[in-house]
Design a protein around this motif. Structure first.
Motif, short mmCIF file in Angstrom:
data_model
loop_
_atom_site.label_atom_id
_atom_site.label_comp_id
_atom_site.label_asym_id
_atom_site.label_seq_id
_atom_site.Cartn_x
_atom_site.Cartn_y
_atom_site.Cartn_z
N VAL A 121 0.86 -1.18 0.00
CA VAL A 121 0.00 0.00 0.00
C VAL A 121 0.89 1.23 0.00
O VAL A 121 1.82 1.32 0.80
N ALA A 122 0.60 2.14 -0.88
CA ALA A 122 1.42 3.36 -0.95
C ALA A 122 1.22 4.19 0.31
O ALA A 122 0.12 4.28 0.85
N ARG A 123 2.27 4.80 0.79
CA ARG A 123 2.19 5.66 1.96
C ARG A 123 1.57 7.00 1.58
O ARG A 123 1.81 7.52 0.50
N ARG A 124 0.79 7.52 2.52
CA ARG A 124 0.24 8.85 2.29
C ARG A 124 1.22 9.88 2.81
O ARG A 124 1.89 9.67 3.82
N ASN A 125 1.31 10.99 2.14
CA ASN A 125 2.20 12.06 2.57
C ASN A 125 1.32 13.19 3.11
O ASN A 125 0.68 13.90 2.35
N TRP A 126 1.30 13.33 4.44
CA TRP A 126 0.43 14.32 5.07
C TRP A 126 1.12 15.68 5.09
O TRP A 126 2.26 15.80 5.52
N PRO A 127 0.42 16.73 4.68
CA PRO A 127 0.98 18.09 4.78
C PRO A 127 1.18 18.47 6.25
O PRO A 127 0.41 18.04 7.12
N ASP A 128 2.19 19.28 6.53
CA ASP A 128 2.50 19.66 7.91
C ASP A 128 1.34 20.38 8.59
O ASP A 128 1.09 20.17 9.78
N ASP A 129 0.64 21.24 7.85
CA ASP A 129 -0.47 21.97 8.48
C ASP A 129 -1.62 21.03 8.85
O ASP A 129 -2.29 21.22 9.87
N THR A 130 -1.84 19.98 8.05
CA THR A 130 -2.88 19.00 8.37
C THR A 130 -2.48 18.20 9.60
O THR A 130 -3.30 17.97 10.49
N LYS A 131 -1.21 17.79 9.67
CA LYS A 131 -0.73 17.07 10.85
C LYS A 131 -0.90 17.93 12.10
O LYS A 131 -1.37 17.44 13.13
N ALA A 132 -0.52 19.20 11.99
CA ALA A 132 -0.62 20.10 13.14
C ALA A 132 -2.06 20.26 13.60
O ALA A 132 -2.35 20.25 14.80
N ARG A 133 -2.99 20.35 12.67
CA ARG A 133 -4.41 20.50 13.01
C ARG A 133 -4.92 19.25 13.72
O ARG A 133 -5.63 19.33 14.73
N ILE B 126 -6.34 7.37 10.16
CA ILE B 126 -4.97 6.97 10.46
C ILE B 126 -4.98 6.06 11.69
O ILE B 126 -5.97 6.00 12.42
N SER B 127 -3.88 5.38 11.92
CA SER B 127 -3.81 4.50 13.09
C SER B 127 -3.51 5.35 14.32
O SER B 127 -2.82 6.37 14.23
N PRO B 128 -4.02 4.93 15.48
CA PRO B 128 -3.74 5.68 16.70
C PRO B 128 -2.24 5.78 16.99
O PRO B 128 -1.78 6.82 17.45
N SER B 129 -1.49 4.73 16.69
CA SER B 129 -0.04 4.79 16.95
C SER B 129 0.63 5.88 16.11
O SER B 129 1.58 6.52 16.56
N GLN B 130 0.14 6.09 14.89
CA GLN B 130 0.71 7.14 14.05
C GLN B 130 0.43 8.52 14.67
O GLN B 130 1.31 9.37 14.73
N LEU B 131 -0.80 8.71 15.15
CA LEU B 131 -1.15 9.99 15.76
C LEU B 131 -0.37 10.21 17.05
O LEU B 131 0.12 11.32 17.31
N PHE B 132 -0.21 9.16 17.86
CA PHE B 132 0.60 9.29 19.06
C PHE B 132 2.04 9.66 18.70
O PHE B 132 2.69 10.44 19.40
N GLY B 133 2.56 9.10 17.61
CA GLY B 133 3.91 9.42 17.16
C GLY B 133 4.03 10.87 16.73
O GLY B 133 4.99 11.56 17.08
N TRP B 134 3.05 11.36 15.96
CA TRP B 134 3.05 12.76 15.55
C TRP B 134 3.02 13.67 16.77
O TRP B 134 3.72 14.68 16.84
N ARG B 135 2.19 13.30 17.73
CA ARG B 135 2.03 14.11 18.93
C ARG B 135 3.33 14.15 19.73
O ARG B 135 3.77 15.21 20.18
N LYS C 260 9.64 18.75 19.77
CA LYS C 260 10.12 19.94 19.06
C LYS C 260 9.65 21.23 19.71
O LYS C 260 10.07 22.30 19.32
N GLY C 261 8.75 21.12 20.68
CA GLY C 261 8.22 22.32 21.35
C GLY C 261 7.13 23.02 20.56
O GLY C 261 6.80 24.17 20.85
N GLN C 262 6.58 22.36 19.57
CA GLN C 262 5.53 22.97 18.75
C GLN C 262 4.19 23.01 19.47
O GLN C 262 3.38 23.88 19.21
#
Length: 125
Positions: free
Chosen positions: A27-39, A60-69, A75-77
């Motif tokens: 399955v091809a990976r999705r490339n999420w824009p940074d502003d979408t990830k931040a939202r 998305i999978s919960p583990s992916q969201l936990f990783g983004w968070r 990074k202090g964002q």
């Protein structure tokens, strides 16, 4: 039913599926824009929000969201919102609790332990 195989057979027949031999995932990976990830991360950091439900809502999978968070916090964002802000004033309202025929009014200055003792006394009366 399989055919009889002689015991002196020294090779094994393998079936190869060419599409799975490629180095790319199935399955091809999705490339999420940074502003979408931040939202999405901001939504997941809101108080009393189920992070897994937010992840499912966005596909998305919960583990992916936990990783983004985790990365955004490193990074202090973003900041964790579990504890109240230091500048926030305590609530000055009064809470009314009705138990049986009694009403208990509690202000913000009452400790949790004291409230528990009062509620136990009202229930046992």
């Amino acid at each position: 039913m399989s055919a009889h195989v002689p015991s002196d057979r020294s090779f094994q027949l393998l079936e190869v599926v060419p599409s799975r031999m490629e180095s790319t995932p199935a399955v091809a990976r999705r490339n999420w824009p940074d502003d979408t990830k931040a939202r999405i991360v901001e939504e997941a950091l809101a108080p009393d929000v189920n992070v897994s439900a937010v992840a499912r809502r966005h596909g998305i999978s919960p583990s992916q969201l936990f990783g983004w968070r985790r990365k955004a916090m490193a990074k202090g964002q973003v900041k964790r919102r579990d504890a109240p802000d230091e500048d926030a004033e305590p609530a000055s309202g009064v809470v009314e609790i009705g138990i049986g025929g009694a009403t208990v009014r509690v202000g913000s200055a009452v400790s949790e332990d004291h409230l528990r003792r009062v509620l136990r006394a009202v229930r046992s009366a």
